[in-house]
Design an enzyme around this catalytic site. Structure first.
Site, PDB file in Angstrom:
ATOM      1  N   LYS A 107       0.866  -1.183   0.000  1.00 53.03           N
ATOM      2  CA  LYS A 107       0.000   0.000   0.000  1.00 53.03           C
ATOM      3  C   LYS A 107       0.889   1.216   0.000  1.00 53.03           C
ATOM      4  O   LYS A 107       2.031   1.168   0.490  1.00 53.03           O
ATOM      5  CB  LYS A 107      -0.883   0.018   1.246  1.00 53.03           C
ATOM      6  CG  LYS A 107      -2.131   0.844   1.087  1.00 53.03           C
ATOM      7  CD  LYS A 107      -3.179   0.049   0.351  1.00 53.03           C
ATOM      8  CE  LYS A 107      -4.496   0.749   0.243  1.00 53.03           C
ATOM      9  NZ  LYS A 107      -5.526  -0.210  -0.197  1.00 53.03           N
TER      10      LYS A 107
HETATM   11  N1  GLU Z   1      -7.179  -0.147  -3.590  1.00 55.48           N
HETATM   12  C1  GLU Z   1      -7.857  -1.367  -3.903  1.00 55.48           C
HETATM   13  C2  GLU Z   1      -7.922  -2.273  -2.682  1.00 55.48           C
HETATM   14  O1  GLU Z   1      -7.820  -1.822  -1.560  1.00 55.48           O
HETATM   15  C3  GLU Z   1      -7.282  -2.061  -5.134  1.00 55.48           C
HETATM   16  C4  GLU Z   1      -5.846  -2.432  -5.052  1.00 55.48           C
HETATM   17  C5  GLU Z   1      -5.271  -2.965  -6.380  1.00 55.48           C
HETATM   18  O2  GLU Z   1      -6.005  -3.127  -7.320  1.00 55.48           O
HETATM   19  O3  GLU Z   1      -4.068  -3.207  -6.400  1.00 55.48           O
HETATM   20  O4  GLU Z   1      -8.158  -3.441  -2.800  1.00 55.48           O
END
Ligand code: GLU
Length: 416
Positions: free
Chosen positions: A106
């Site tokens: 993240k």
């Molecule tokens: N931000 C989204 C999540 O929390 C998608 C993450 C992604 O597609 O890598 O799952």
């Protein structure tokens, strides 16, 4: 997150609950409790006024035993290293629950994009991408959109990374516009996956989608598409909220009309065929299904007592604090945890990445069908664990995800 709750502590507590059923070797368990790699950067941005401001930025790669690290980038004033670490851990379990070959990551920048110009956001994005470019890449770590980042931000990230390399690298981020290697269906993927999980839950509980009353907390991409898809399938979305307030109509809202209103007035409040409510009032509305699709910790001990619903499907990551979750379990609410319910986004991100690497693109039906298959399989696997071990769906999803990660960590062994 409510002031006194640390999200990473909550995530570690859930890991501990899962381990009560997994009994992992302490050496493996300890490795799952710490992030693999954390990068803190300072992002200088020339503001429109000419002044240079510095924003703290982060990228945490929690684990990559099962594949490249994967996860979104968030722009929000409350972004901290601890929050990003917790969300990176959740991505790790989420990718494993749906069994796609990624680890978890993240990123985020502590800034308020709602008061920044487009140009300021572009300069922030490009400099942040440059700063984290030492650890991202299509084989190592692939960012995507999250809170307050969108297709355009992903396009700037892809462009910046590609300019540095000297050639186009579409596979470095997902959630891009289709014109530069994005996938069809990515925009609504989190919501379609969530709806599939809700439909499976309804079948399990012997309920029907027809006339199902739904309340949606959060009217961003995830909340909007979930409300829209559910209304299209015969459910009745009776209330939706954004960060400013809510609108309510017991006969059901016209979601496109509410979205139109929001576009014009920047809030759902004031929608003429609905009654204005506060977010707290929205939570006390009786419904069959509640979808929290905004930020973490929105359902906590201050408001959990008011909730009268049968099913909660987490569109956001960890929207319920652990103590509030215990109250909901006690009340018999069927809670679909985010690491299962909102995994559709990262599943289609996986499809996008595969398509980019192969330079071969699929049609929308193929995407929808593959997404559905994965979501249904994951739901069934989690439900089976929940029934077998007599545990709630969150703990069951953790048992499944953590077990898969632990297996990969264990079989790869310890280097050197
Ligand atoms: N931000 C989204 C999540 O929390 C998608 C993450 C992604 O597609 O890598 O799952």
């Amino acid at each position: 997150m409510s002031a006194n709750v640390n999200l990473f502590d909550e995530v570690l507590a859930n890991l501990e609950s899962a381990n009560r059923h997994l009994h992992l070797h302490p050496n493996i368990y300890q490795r799952l409790r710490v992030p693999r790699r954390s990068l803190i950067v300072s992002v200088p941005v020339q503001m429109d006024s000419g002044r240079v401001e510095f924003f703290p930025g982060y990228r945490v790669q929690y684990d990559f035993a099962r594949g490249p690290a994967k996860g979104g980038i968030r722009y929000h004033p409350r972004v901290t290293l601890e929050e990003v670490t917790a969300l990176a851990a959740l991505m790790t379990w989420k990718c494993a629950v749906v069994d796609i070959p990624f680890g978890g990551a993240k990123g985020g920048v502590a800034c308020d994009p709602t008061v920044m110009s487009r140009g300021e956001i572009e300069r922030l994005t490009r400099r942040y991408t440059y700063e984290i470019s030492i650890i991202i890449g299509p084989e190592t770590d692939i960012p995507a959109p999250d809170v307050y980042t969108d297709e355009q931000v992903m396009a700037w990230m892809m462009d910046t990374y590609s300019m540095m390399k000297g050639y186009s690298v579409p596979g470095v981020v997902t959630g891009k516009p289709v014109s530069i290697g994005g996938s069809l269906g990515r925009n609504k993927a989190t919501s379609s996956g969530l709806v599939t999980a809700v439909i499976e839950a309804l079948m399990h509980l012997g309920l029907s989608l027809d006339g199902l009353s739904v309340v949606v907390l959060g009217f961003g991409k995830v909340g909007f598409h979930a409300a829209r898809i559910l209304s299209g399938l015969g459910a009745k979305v009776i209330a939706v909220a954004d960060s400013k307030g809510a609108t309510y109509n017991p006969q059901g809202l016209d979601i496109d009309a509410v979205a139109e209103h929001k576009k014009k007035y920047e809030t759902v409040q004031g929608y003429k065929k609905g009654e204005d409510l506060s977010v707290d009032e929205l939570l006390s509305i009786e419904s069959d299904c509640l979808i929290p699709a905004a930020l973490e910790g929105q359902i906590n001990m201050t408001n959990v007592g008011k909730i009268k619903t049968r099913i909660i499907a987490e569109g956001a990551n960890n929207p319920i604090t652990n103590d509030a979750d215990a109250v909901l379990n006690e009340k018999g609410v069927f809670v679909l945890p985010g690491i299962l319910a909102n995994a559709g986004g990262v599943v289609v991100s996986y499809f996008e990445w595969v398509q980019d690497l192969q330079r071969f693109f699929w049609n929308e039906d193929e995407i929808d069908e593959r997404l559905n298959t994965i979501m249904r399989r994951a739901f069934k696997e989690v439900l089976a664990i929940s029934i077998e071990k007599k545990i709630d769906m969150r703990t069951a999803a953790m048992v499944l995800g953590v077990k898969r990660v632990a297996e990969a960590v264990s079989i790869r062994g310890l280097y050197p």
